[in-house]
Design a protein around this motif. Structure first.
Motif, PDB file in Angstrom:
ATOM      1  N   MET A  64       0.230   0.914  -6.064  1.00 26.43           N
ATOM      2  CA  MET A  64       0.663  -0.373  -6.614  1.00 26.43           C
ATOM      3  C   MET A  64      -0.493  -1.302  -6.935  1.00 26.43           C
ATOM      4  SD  MET A  64       3.911  -2.248  -5.047  1.00 26.43           S
ATOM      5  CE  MET A  64       3.493  -1.999  -3.351  1.00 26.43           C
ATOM      6  N   THR A  71      -1.933  -2.305 -16.804  1.00 26.31           N
ATOM      7  CA  THR A  71      -1.083  -3.403 -16.335  1.00 26.31           C
ATOM      8  C   THR A  71      -1.026  -3.416 -14.808  1.00 26.31           C
ATOM      9  OG1 THR A  71       1.206  -4.139 -16.110  1.00 26.31           O
ATOM     10  CG2 THR A  71       0.917  -2.017 -17.082  1.00 26.31           C
ATOM     11  N   ALA A  72      -1.210  -4.632 -14.254  1.00 25.02           N
ATOM     12  CA  ALA A  72      -1.241  -4.764 -12.796  1.00 25.02           C
ATOM     13  C   ALA A  72       0.154  -4.801 -12.213  1.00 25.02           C
ATOM     14  CB  ALA A  72      -1.998  -6.047 -12.423  1.00 25.02           C
ATOM     15  N   THR A  73       1.155  -5.107 -13.034  1.00 23.31           N
ATOM     16  CA  THR A  73       2.524  -5.177 -12.512  1.00 23.31           C
ATOM     17  C   THR A  73       3.335  -4.005 -13.070  1.00 23.31           C
ATOM     18  OG1 THR A  73       3.040  -6.710 -14.286  1.00 23.31           O
ATOM     19  CG2 THR A  73       2.619  -7.678 -12.115  1.00 23.31           C
ATOM     20  N   HIS A  75       5.095  -1.932 -11.587  1.00 22.92           N
ATOM     21  CA  HIS A  75       6.442  -1.746 -11.015  1.00 22.92           C
ATOM     22  C   HIS A  75       7.486  -2.447 -11.880  1.00 22.92           C
ATOM     23  CE1 HIS A  75       4.672  -5.373  -9.227  1.00 22.92           C
ATOM     24  NE2 HIS A  75       5.900  -5.834  -9.067  1.00 22.92           N
ATOM     25  N   ILE A  76       7.080  -3.525 -12.576  1.00 20.36           N
ATOM     26  CA  ILE A  76       8.022  -4.223 -13.462  1.00 20.36           C
ATOM     27  C   ILE A  76       8.021  -3.578 -14.849  1.00 20.36           C
ATOM     28  CG2 ILE A  76       8.666  -6.446 -14.499  1.00 20.36           C
ATOM     29  CD1 ILE A  76       8.868  -6.418 -11.420  1.00 20.36           C
ATOM     30  N   SER A  77       6.815  -3.315 -15.383  1.00 19.47           N
ATOM     31  CA  SER A  77       6.783  -2.773 -16.753  1.00 19.47           C
ATOM     32  C   SER A  77       7.397  -1.362 -16.787  1.00 19.47           C
ATOM     33  CB  SER A  77       5.370  -2.781 -17.322  1.00 19.47           C
ATOM     34  OG  SER A  77       4.522  -2.023 -16.517  1.00 19.47           O
ATOM     35  N   THR A 109       9.164  -0.182  -4.630  1.00 22.61           N
ATOM     36  CA  THR A 109       9.104  -1.478  -5.310  1.00 22.61           C
ATOM     37  C   THR A 109       9.730  -1.373  -6.691  1.00 22.61           C
ATOM     38  OG1 THR A 109       7.098  -1.951  -4.088  1.00 22.61           O
ATOM     39  CG2 THR A 109       7.560  -3.379  -5.952  1.00 22.61           C
TER      40      THR A 109
END
Ligand SMILES: Cc1cc2nc3c(=O)[nH]c(=O)nc-3n(C[C@H](O)[C@H](O)[C@H](O)COP(=O)(O)O)c2cc1C
Length: 411
Positions: A64, A71-73, A75-77, A109
């Protein structure tokens, strides 16, 4: 098989069956799906990122805190990207985290951020599979709409035999495709949020007695099943039903009294696309419910009743232009006139009318015969059919009505 161009997130947790997931990825790719893999740290003890990225054609998301695809996020993208999340193998540990909302690695997550269909293929030692905590976690996930490809019975990696083997990749592939078939079968219903009330309510007289009616909930259970099959997100608010849906709805809220059904329905309504109110809600309740059992003293006694809150009328009052509201009416006389009056007074878009005069219709029968009354004033009467077939007719009628309305009054 219908997987062409579909975006499949393959979640892998730390079980020995992870080697079979490599075959699953190959099969998904062969069917034309795009695949991205998301792993727990333990999964990487069993399969390598190199194998997974080579077979899927995409970078593997497992840490994570290391950006993937810039992209650092992720889990969302990734959650936004995927059309479906297929977790194979799903370990006892990961299923437990899913059930409890624990988000402590890339897969758990992503799962908590994922709002589309989830299919899990559990795999574990047979004693783990039967463990009451694991069973309870699986049950709570099922209730929230997670689909399962049940573990198979056979020899297990630990040397014993029993239920716990992960289903074969071909089976998981077929279940994945079936989920798409179900949801794409009806573009109209897919992901529509539908508030469905069903069953009777019970109004307490004292701790051991109540007022209720003969509703078994079969019509509501059938509606729930057909809506779920068509891909709708069913929020089922149900009284004590004798008949249960065969498929677990997206969300189920069990209530007892009309007041509870009113409260739960109103709380959900603003977030819904549609309300289908099939419950047989008590119109009256005892003014006070005695705390103790009422003793038998007199030859006669009086029970003072007060009106319950009208759920259909309340939802009708706060109905937004994009929302559709259907109510049910069970009449014993002046059916059409009463239903028309109800439609207008309660600001509903449709009344589904049951007549107690029709043989094979109403409470406790496997069949039903309904008429439809909408704002055009026309009344359409269906055939007497099994309640599953009647449920399908009701949804077809609603779909048709909304499509015609949007053609005649485009937004
Ligand atoms: C060789 C080996 C095989 C394992 N196989 C399984 C399995 O099939 N199912 C399972 O639930 N746990 C299995 N475990 C235990 C999990 O790896 C362990 O519970 C781990 O914490 C799971 O982490 P994860 O759910 O985050 O991937 C196995 C452990 C080892 C050492």
């Amino acid at each position: 098989m219908g997987l062409q161009g579909k975006r499949v997130l393959v979640g892998i947790s730390g079980g020995i069956a992870a080697y079979k997931t490599l075959f699953l990825i190959r099969l998904l790719k062969k069917e034309g799906a795009e695949v991205r893999c998301v792993c727990t740290p333990s999964a990487l003890q069993f399969v390598t990122p190199l194998s997974l990225s080579t077979l899927s054609g995409n970078a593997v998301y497992s840490d994570m805190f290391s950006p993937v695809n810039q992209t650092a996020t992720a889990h969302i993208s990734y959650a936004d990207w995927g059309d479906i999340l297929v977790v194979a193998p799903a370990t006892a540990n990961t299923l437990g985290k899913f059930a409890l909302g624990i988000a402590d690695n890339a897969l758990t997550t992503l799962y908590t951020a994922f709002t589309k269909p989830v299919l899990v293929a559990p795999a574990m030692n047979t004693n783990m599979y039967r463990n009451p905590a694991v069973e309870a976690n699986m049950e709570s996930l099922r209730k929230r709409g997670v689909r399962f490809v049940e573990a198979e019975i056979g020899p297990l990696a630990c040397g014993c035999a029993g239920q716990g083997r992960m289903a074969e990749p071909e089976t998981i592939l077929a279940e994945t495709a079936a989920l798409f078939d179900n949801t794409s079968a009806s573009a109209f219903w897919r992901e529509k949020k539908v508030l469905l009330t069903a069953g009777p309510t019970q109004e307490a007289i004292d701790p051991v007695r109540y007022i209720s009616n003969h509703s078994t909930g079969l019509m509501g259970a059938s509606l729930s099943d057909v809506l779920t099959e068509r891909g709708a997100q069913v929020y089922l608010v149900c009284g004590p039903m004798k008949n249960q849906p065969a498929r677990e709805p997206y969300r189920r809220i069990s209530v007892t009294s009309a007041a509870e059904m009113y409260r739960e329905s109103l709380a959900l309504w603003s977030g819904m696309d549609m309300g289908i109110l099939s419950a047989a809600v008590a119109d009256y309740r005892p003014k006070t419910a005695c705390g103790q059992k009422i003793k038998k003293h007199e030859a006669e006694t009086m029970l003072e009743l007060v009106k319950t809150d009208d759920i259909l009328a309340s939802l009708g009052r706060s109905k937004k232009p994009h929302q559709f509201l259907a109510g049910f009416a069970l009449e014993t006389e002046n059916e059409t006139a009463n239903a028309a009056e109800k439609l207008h007074r309660k600001n509903a878009d449709l009344i589904v009318l049951n007549s107690m005069r029709d043989a094979g219709a109403g409470f406790g029968t496997a069949t039903n015969k309904v008429s439809f009354l909408d704002k055009t004033g026309q009344i359409v009467t269906g055939e007497c059919k099994g309640k599953g077939a009647v449920a399908a007719d009701i949804l077809d009628y609603i779909e048709n009505l909304i499509c015609v309305q949007s053609l005649t009054h485009p937004a």
